[in-house]
Enzyme design. Structure first.
Site, PDB file in Angstrom:
ATOM      1  N   ILE A 111       0.832  -1.209   0.000  1.00 37.87           N
ATOM      2  CA  ILE A 111       0.000   0.000   0.000  1.00 37.87           C
ATOM      3  C   ILE A 111       0.863   1.255   0.000  1.00 37.87           C
ATOM      4  O   ILE A 111       0.373   2.354   0.195  1.00 37.87           O
ATOM      5  CB  ILE A 111      -0.922   0.018   1.240  1.00 37.87           C
ATOM      6  CG1 ILE A 111      -0.088  -0.077   2.532  1.00 37.87           C
ATOM      7  CG2 ILE A 111      -1.939  -1.122   1.181  1.00 37.87           C
ATOM      8  CD1 ILE A 111      -0.884   0.246   3.795  1.00 37.87           C
ATOM      9  N   ASP A 112       2.183   1.085  -0.212  1.00 39.26           N
ATOM     10  CA  ASP A 112       3.129   2.181   0.028  1.00 39.26           C
ATOM     11  C   ASP A 112       3.393   3.069  -1.188  1.00 39.26           C
ATOM     12  O   ASP A 112       4.066   4.099  -1.067  1.00 39.26           O
ATOM     13  CB  ASP A 112       4.451   1.618   0.557  1.00 39.26           C
ATOM     14  CG  ASP A 112       4.993   0.492  -0.312  1.00 39.26           C
ATOM     15  OD1 ASP A 112       4.991   0.623  -1.548  1.00 39.26           O
ATOM     16  OD2 ASP A 112       5.437  -0.529   0.251  1.00 39.26           O
ATOM     17  N   HIS A 127      -4.376  -4.392  -2.753  1.00 39.72           N
ATOM     18  CA  HIS A 127      -4.742  -4.145  -1.351  1.00 39.72           C
ATOM     19  C   HIS A 127      -4.954  -2.657  -1.068  1.00 39.72           C
ATOM     20  O   HIS A 127      -4.931  -2.232   0.075  1.00 39.72           O
ATOM     21  CB  HIS A 127      -3.682  -4.716  -0.401  1.00 39.72           C
ATOM     22  CG  HIS A 127      -3.676  -6.212  -0.358  1.00 39.72           C
ATOM     23  ND1 HIS A 127      -2.752  -6.940   0.346  1.00 39.72           N
ATOM     24  CD2 HIS A 127      -4.491  -7.128  -0.934  1.00 39.72           C
ATOM     25  CE1 HIS A 127      -2.997  -8.238   0.187  1.00 39.72           C
ATOM     26  NE2 HIS A 127      -4.043  -8.369  -0.593  1.00 39.72           N
ATOM     27  N   GLY A 200       9.291 -11.069  -3.516  1.00 41.23           N
ATOM     28  CA  GLY A 200       9.141 -10.583  -2.143  1.00 41.23           C
ATOM     29  C   GLY A 200       7.790 -10.868  -1.516  1.00 41.23           C
ATOM     30  O   GLY A 200       7.277 -10.068  -0.753  1.00 41.23           O
TER      31      GLY A 200
END
Ligand SMILES: [Zn+2]
Length: 258
Positions: A111-112, A127, A200
């Site tokens: 969400i970054d 997300h 990741g």
């Protein structure tokens, strides 16, 4: 890197060859690509975000509706890290591959916003994102930076300028439905690709973990770069258990002959 380094370098070359030969590559990324940027995986008990609240108890839509102040209190350390974070070499490597035409879509569980900051386009944030907030009553949307910075500084929960109701960050909470249009695009990308790079993520969060399975069912090949094991390791055409910020630039260099 695990294993002997010659074997790992061979696997990097193999992954690069798969990318070069592919006609349509998509990538699925998870928390592991952002940990080198200093953002903890909030699902991990080691993240330090579980000390007071369990995320599932505080970061659900039900909990948000009943105790928004508790949710914002929980979000505080994570939001601090995210607002300060910069893309790392793994984000930049994917952006380079995408810019050169070797990668079509990036599907991310994060969400970054760091893929976009790294210069990537066609990022599907399944997300949601911390980049915007939406009013829980009138659904007016606001860019997050100003509100979140104000909140981080003064700890005042953001309210809608129109109707005065509480604003909710556009992140998908635990009992909340995934954004439908984004999700359908992600599924379509996985069904139509011939190579998927799983980067990741330990593939423990459903339903995102099903996306590479859909790609495999449609005949795609699979590259996994992740620190830990995943349930799809046995299906991988190239499997690298290592730091993504170390390995992805090596793969990108090999593809781009840099
Ligand atoms: Zn409103």
């Amino acid at each position: 890197m695990t294993g002997n380094s010659t074997e790992s370098l061979d696997t990097i070359t193999l992954a690069a060859d798969l990318i070069k030969k592919s006609h349509s590559t998509v990538s699925l990324t998870g928390a592991g690509i952002s940990t080198p940027s200093g953002i903890p995986d909030f699902r991990s008990p080691q993240s330090g975000l579980w000390t007071k609240y369990e995320p599932m108890e505080v970061a659900s839509l039900t909990a948000f509706r009943h105790h928004p102040e508790q949710f914002y209190h929980w979000l505080h350390p994570l939001a601090l890290r995210i607002l300060a974070a910069k893309p790392n070499p793994a984000h930049l490597a994917l952006a380079r591959l995408q810019l050169a035409g070797y990668l079509s879509v990036i599907i991310t569980q994060n969400i970054d916003g760091l893929h976009t900051q790294a210069g990537s386009t066609d990022v599907l944030e399944v997300h949601g994102t911390l980049d915007s907030l939406t009013c829980t009553n009138c659904y007016r949307q606001y860019p997050a930076t100003e509100y979140l910075e104000h909140y981080l500084q003064y700890r005042e929960i953001p309210y809608c300028k129109e109707c005065g109701s509480i604003l909710k960050p556009d992140v998908i909470l635990y009992d909340e439905q995934l954004p439908v249009r984004t999700w359908l695009k992600a599924e379509a990308a996985c069904k139509h690709c011939d190579l998927i790079l799983v980067i990741g993520t330990s593939l423990e969060v459903m339903p995102s973990a099903r996306l590479p399975v859909q790609a495999l069912e449609h005949g795609a090949q699979l590259v996994i770069v992740n620190n830990g094991e995943t349930f799809l390791d046995v299906r991988a055409d190239a499997l690298i258990h290592a730091d993504v910020a170390e390995v992805l630039p090596m793969i990108a260099d090999e593809v781009l002959n840099a």
